[in-house]
Write an enzyme that holds these catalytic residues in place. Structure first.
Site, PDB file in Angstrom:
ATOM      1  N   LYS A 180      27.867  38.806  44.777  1.00 35.00           N
ATOM      2  CA  LYS A 180      28.338  40.038  44.136  1.00 35.00           C
ATOM      3  C   LYS A 180      27.148  40.869  43.627  1.00 35.00           C
ATOM      4  CE  LYS A 180      32.423  38.897  45.156  1.00 35.00           C
ATOM      5  NZ  LYS A 180      33.561  38.270  44.548  1.00 35.00           N
TER       6      LYS A 180
HETATM    7  C1  PLP Z   1      34.876  37.578  44.676  1.00 37.02           C
HETATM    8  C2  PLP Z   1      36.201  38.129  44.364  1.00 37.02           C
HETATM    9  C3  PLP Z   1      37.091  37.496  43.491  1.00 37.02           C
HETATM   10  C4  PLP Z   1      36.880  36.103  42.957  1.00 37.02           C
HETATM   11  O1  PLP Z   1      35.731  35.945  42.240  1.00 37.02           O
HETATM   12  P1  PLP Z   1      35.248  34.474  41.786  1.00 37.02           P
HETATM   13  O2  PLP Z   1      34.261  34.775  40.716  1.00 37.02           O
HETATM   14  O3  PLP Z   1      34.627  33.845  42.987  1.00 37.02           O
HETATM   15  O4  PLP Z   1      36.430  33.721  41.301  1.00 37.02           O
HETATM   16  C5  PLP Z   1      38.265  38.131  43.162  1.00 37.02           C
HETATM   17  N1  PLP Z   1      38.589  39.326  43.682  1.00 37.02           N
HETATM   18  C6  PLP Z   1      37.774  39.966  44.550  1.00 37.02           C
HETATM   19  C7  PLP Z   1      38.172  41.293  45.085  1.00 37.02           C
HETATM   20  C8  PLP Z   1      36.564  39.381  44.931  1.00 37.02           C
HETATM   21  O5  PLP Z   1      35.761  40.015  45.811  1.00 37.02           O
END
Ligand code: PLP
Length: 386
Positions: A186
């Site tokens: 991210k």
């Molecule tokens: C990555 C992601 C999540 C989940 O995030 P985690 O921290 O891995 O639980 C949820 N929603 C979206 C749109 C994502 O891209």
């Protein structure tokens, strides 16, 4: 075939600050929910412009808590996009409620459609989860107006959107409660990690309890002698973050604005050269919001074999991905019977391709990806044209 990956989909932005952050925690000998976490929450809340921020284990946990804090439970419905990561809607299932999928606005604007949300509101609807796809903010003024009319809560899935803004307000301060992810790939990366933000004091109180077993005091409070015992007043969870991830998050927050600026430059550069490629269109061309440019998605013309394009690029050492296979088509979700049609989402689900995007991607690499894509599309599209 086994060409080394020369251009990955994503690359970390880590420097000495991240190493120092981890060392600082190790030296402190306090590993979970301590001063680093408190500082991370304070700094993140200030950055987003909200009263309360709670650091948690990941964004999936954040979304689960957000649903619970909005009183979502068995028998309720929550409207959300099908074009998202499955965590968005799994968080609804965790509570016993039912996700109801709404389409995206158009083939240009891949965020949830206010009109389709409105058409899917029923007397069981409790909340709406929006997802700022690729970091482009959803149509929040329309969505908030619908929510007010029907007395619904709005949860923002901001996993793509740290640093994005709309009309002078940050993503994460645009609904009732918002959820961020600091997963490895991210815009802010801590490995695992997440944050929940809200301006609502009663939602905040629920979140504080549910994050840590519904207990009325934290280990840190007891350690400091502020409190010697505790009561358990709700069925909570262990969704805590630890000090190492919080310290990494603080270092990554310092890099966010600069990283997002670079992401924007990369996106603009891609856009200029990819516009020339026949068979490829770019979404969000009419967007005027300030995005966080989390990923770079393109849409292949129908008939172009996406798998062939991805395989060709892979053979050139270029990694690509798909965002996303639609949630309502997964076995877990489709078993319940006929879902309503989501025509725009379905086109994107079939024909979207994600190209490499990260702050340190160079001009040469962008041009290499564009050239590779152009070749791949020509080859993969030949069968379709004949
Ligand atoms: C990555 C992601 C999540 C989940 O995030 P985690 O921290 O891995 O639980 C949820 N929603 C979206 C749109 C994502 O891209």
């Amino acid at each position: 075939m086994n060409a080394e990956l020369q251009i990955p989909l994503f690359d970390l932005e880590y420097g000495p600050e991240e190493s120092q952050a981890v060392q600082r925690v190790l030296d402190s000998k306090w590993l979970t929910m301590g001063e680093e976490t408190i500082a991370f929450e304070k700094e993140f809340a200030a950055y987003i412009g909200v009263k309360h921020a709670f650091a948690v284990a990941n964004c999936t946990a954040a979304l689960h808590l957000a649903n619970l804090a909005c009183d979502v439970g068995p028998g309720d419905e929550v409207i959300c996009p099908s074009l998202s990561f499955v965590a968005t809607s799994n968080s609804i299932l965790y509570t016993g409620a039912k996700p109801v999928f709404a389409d995206i606005c158009s083939l240009d604007e891949w965020t949830i459609s206010p009109e389709d949300i409105e058409s899917k509101v029923s007397e069981r609807t409790k909340a709406i989860i929006v997802m700022h796809y690729a970091g482009y903010p959803c149509r929040m003024s329309q969505i908030n107006a619908i929510a007010r009319r029907h007395n619904l809560k709005v949860i923002e899935d901001c996993a793509h959107a740290p640093g994005a803004s709309l009309d002078g307000k940050m993503a994460g301060a645009l609904g009732d409660v918002s959820c961020f992810s600091f997963f490895s790939n991210k815009n802010m990366s801590t490995g695992e990690g997440g944050m929940i933000c809200t301006d609502n004091d009663s939602i905040a109180e629920r979140l504080r309890l549910l994050r840590s077993h519904g207990m009325t005091s934290l280990t840190l409070d007891r350690h400091k002698g502020h409190s010697f015992s505790y009561d358990v007043v709700a069925l909570g969870y262990n969704y805590r973050i630890d000090e190492i991830h919080s310290a990494l998050g603080r270092a990554q927050l310092c890099r966010l604005a600069q990283g997002n600026r670079r992401r924007k430059e990369v996106t603009l550069h891609y856009s200029v050269i990819l516009r020339e490629i026949d068979g490829v269109t770019l979404p969000f061309q009419s967007s005027t919001a300030s995005a966080s440019y989390h990923i770079f998605p393109v849409l292949l013309r129908e008939g172009i074999d996406r798998l062939k394009v991805m395989t060709h690029l892979r053979s050139q050492g270029i990694q690509t991905s798909i965002h996303y296979p639609l949630i309502h088509t997964f076995s877990l979700y489709s078993a319940g019977g006929a879902a309503s049609a989501l025509p725009f989402s379905e086109v994107v689900g079939r024909s979207e391709l994600t190209l490499p995007l990260f702050p340190s991607l160079t001009l040469e690499q962008i041009e290499c990806v564009a050239l590779g894509l152009s070749d791949a599309v020509r080859q993969a599209g030949n069968g379709a044209i004949a």
